[in-house]
Scaffold this active site. Sequence first.
Site, PDB file in Angstrom:
ATOM      1  N   TYR A  75       0.817  -1.214   0.000  1.00  0.00           N
ATOM      2  CA  TYR A  75       0.000   0.000   0.000  1.00  0.00           C
ATOM      3  C   TYR A  75       0.853   1.267   0.000  1.00  0.00           C
ATOM      4  O   TYR A  75       0.405   2.317  -0.442  1.00  0.00           O
ATOM      5  CB  TYR A  75      -0.908   0.041   1.234  1.00  0.00           C
ATOM      6  CG  TYR A  75      -2.193  -0.719   1.092  1.00  0.00           C
ATOM      7  CD1 TYR A  75      -2.201  -2.073   0.807  1.00  0.00           C
ATOM      8  CD2 TYR A  75      -3.411  -0.077   1.264  1.00  0.00           C
ATOM      9  CE1 TYR A  75      -3.392  -2.769   0.703  1.00  0.00           C
ATOM     10  CE2 TYR A  75      -4.602  -0.768   1.162  1.00  0.00           C
ATOM     11  CZ  TYR A  75      -4.585  -2.112   0.886  1.00  0.00           C
ATOM     12  OH  TYR A  75      -5.768  -2.797   0.785  1.00  0.00           O
TER      13      TYR A  75
ATOM     14  N   ASP B  50      -2.394 -18.542   0.893  1.00  0.00           N
ATOM     15  CA  ASP B  50      -3.386 -19.266   0.077  1.00  0.00           C
ATOM     16  C   ASP B  50      -4.090 -20.322   0.919  1.00  0.00           C
ATOM     17  O   ASP B  50      -5.316 -20.472   0.884  1.00  0.00           O
ATOM     18  CB  ASP B  50      -2.758 -19.852  -1.203  1.00  0.00           C
ATOM     19  CG  ASP B  50      -1.427 -20.557  -0.961  1.00  0.00           C
ATOM     20  OD1 ASP B  50      -0.913 -20.535   0.183  1.00  0.00           O
ATOM     21  OD2 ASP B  50      -0.886 -21.143  -1.919  1.00  0.00           O
TER      22      ASP B  50
ATOM     23  N   LYS C 127       3.599 -15.375   2.783  1.00  0.00           N
ATOM     24  CA  LYS C 127       3.819 -16.123   1.539  1.00  0.00           C
ATOM     25  C   LYS C 127       5.330 -16.365   1.441  1.00  0.00           C
ATOM     26  O   LYS C 127       6.000 -15.961   0.488  1.00  0.00           O
ATOM     27  CB  LYS C 127       3.270 -15.314   0.350  1.00  0.00           C
ATOM     28  CG  LYS C 127       3.248 -16.056  -0.976  1.00  0.00           C
ATOM     29  CD  LYS C 127       2.251 -17.192  -1.048  1.00  0.00           C
ATOM     30  CE  LYS C 127       2.405 -17.955  -2.363  1.00  0.00           C
ATOM     31  NZ  LYS C 127       1.585 -19.190  -2.413  1.00  0.00           N
TER      32      LYS C 127
ATOM     33  N   ASP D 259      -6.139  -7.192   4.218  1.00  0.00           N
ATOM     34  CA  ASP D 259      -7.279  -6.563   3.544  1.00  0.00           C
ATOM     35  C   ASP D 259      -8.167  -7.640   2.928  1.00  0.00           C
ATOM     36  O   ASP D 259      -9.391  -7.658   3.107  1.00  0.00           O
ATOM     37  CB  ASP D 259      -6.770  -5.607   2.456  1.00  0.00           C
ATOM     38  CG  ASP D 259      -7.924  -4.955   1.706  1.00  0.00           C
ATOM     39  OD1 ASP D 259      -8.873  -4.498   2.361  1.00  0.00           O
ATOM     40  OD2 ASP D 259      -7.874  -4.917   0.458  1.00  0.00           O
TER      41      ASP D 259
ATOM     42  N   ASP E  76     -12.126  -9.387   4.480  1.00  0.00           N
ATOM     43  CA  ASP E  76     -13.414  -9.451   3.769  1.00  0.00           C
ATOM     44  C   ASP E  76     -13.914 -10.894   3.701  1.00  0.00           C
ATOM     45  O   ASP E  76     -15.106 -11.162   3.854  1.00  0.00           O
ATOM     46  CB  ASP E  76     -13.292  -8.904   2.336  1.00  0.00           C
ATOM     47  CG  ASP E  76     -13.582  -7.404   2.261  1.00  0.00           C
ATOM     48  OD1 ASP E  76     -13.262  -6.693   3.233  1.00  0.00           O
ATOM     49  OD2 ASP E  76     -14.116  -6.938   1.232  1.00  0.00           O
TER      50      ASP E  76
HETATM   51  C1  IPM Z   1     -10.273  -1.572   4.139  1.00  0.00           C
HETATM   52  C2  IPM Z   1     -10.552  -0.953   2.792  1.00  0.00           C
HETATM   53  C3  IPM Z   1      -9.425   0.005   2.467  1.00  0.00           C
HETATM   54  C4  IPM Z   1      -8.135  -0.800   2.397  1.00  0.00           C
HETATM   55  C5  IPM Z   1      -9.639   0.815   1.172  1.00  0.00           C
HETATM   56  C6  IPM Z   1     -10.934   1.597   1.203  1.00  0.00           C
HETATM   57  C7  IPM Z   1      -8.486   1.726   0.883  1.00  0.00           C
HETATM   58  O1  IPM Z   1     -10.726  -1.934   1.835  1.00  0.00           O
HETATM   59  O2  IPM Z   1     -10.146  -0.820   5.129  1.00  0.00           O
HETATM   60  O3  IPM Z   1     -10.193  -2.796   4.224  1.00  0.00           O
HETATM   61  O4  IPM Z   1      -7.818  -1.395   1.352  1.00  0.00           O
HETATM   62  O5  IPM Z   1      -7.428  -0.832   3.386  1.00  0.00           O
HETATM   63 MG    MG Z   2     -10.749  -3.902   2.615  1.00  0.00          MG
END
Ligand code: IPM
Ligand code: MG
Length: 361
Positions: free
Chosen positions: A141, A219, A187, A243, A247
């Site tokens: 990032y 993975d 990884k 990240d 999710d």
């Molecule tokens: C998160 C989001 C952010 C990230 C984006 C909005 C930049 O996806 O906080 O997980 O990638 O960190």
């Molecule tokens: Mg995210």
Amino acid sequence: MQLKILSLPGDGIGPEVTAEAEKVLECVATRFGHHLELTRGHIGGAALKAEGTPLSAATKRAASAADAVLLGAVGMPEYDRNAPAERPEKGLLDLRKELAVYANLRPVKAYPSLVGASPLKADRIEGTDLLIVRELTGGLYFGTPRGIDGKHAFNTMAYTADEIERVARIAFELARSRRGKVTSVDKANVLETSQLWRQVVTEVARDYPGVELEHLLVDNAAMQLVLAPRRFDVLLTENMFGDILSDEAAVLAGSIGVLASASVGARREDGKLPGLYEPIHGSAPAIADKGVANPIGAVGSVALMLEWSFGLRDEARAIDAAVSRWLDDGPLTADLGGTASTSQAGDALCAWIRTAHRTPS
Ligand code: IPM
Ligand code: MG
């Protein structure tokens, strides 16, 4: 206690869920006798619109001067073609860097009343209670060089041993007060940064003899999260992997709308812990401005704020208890099969918090 908080609602459903989080904060302050000093600012697309930049210098200063920052969400499709420096997301990344909040904590629980809301089989996810500790200010990032040059684009994944060590220590400290296990995800079979990651995490583990350490390749970790989520207690990983995995882990909770996060850094000289608190979900433009978004991720972030930045445990517990009750009794929002509006959900939480008790000390 004086609670000096900057609220940055941002984009999409951000303002709607943040309004309920602020409402809950006010109820808690009234119930427990704290003085709330709440100011608001712009971030992301909202800041691009109002101030021509995703995070202004003035907002950065206000964030650093606050005890804690509450954030909604950033990102809107209308900005998808903007250059990276003029995207809403850049505001959030700059804010994380400015506040030096290098550890992002994302708790994921399979609440009993939500087990049926997950597309995964109940017997797989029941009892899941894990904490993702994601490194937040390094890696792909932020690594340089980065850029795009015609048909050639490049990013850099870089980590120093210090960056790895400080976030690893947070993971081990937290594991000590949980079930005593850290799963470090990397990884290392391919990436040098992961080889250093594994080496440093292994060294840090020596200082925490009561905590078990396992290493998992990313993975495989992605698969284990849905195959055997109960094996995880604290999942420690770098920025990009965190990240993605967070999710994925949201599916275990039934709705990404209920998940909260805290981002913290080193304690300041005055003893205060700077913190950025935000729901895990994004700006969800498809349901924005309809008053139907689930505010629980934002409200849960307030609980994390009270506990982490202010050390107010009873107050945090009062919110957690109200959230559990809401999950059992509703009125639920559409993501959980209900018909309640965002503000009806917030009102229900507040009503319960007004009658919450303080633990006798
Ligand atoms: C998160 C989001 C952010 C990230 C984006 C909005 C930049 O996806 O906080 O997980 O990638 O960190
Ligand atoms: Mg995210």
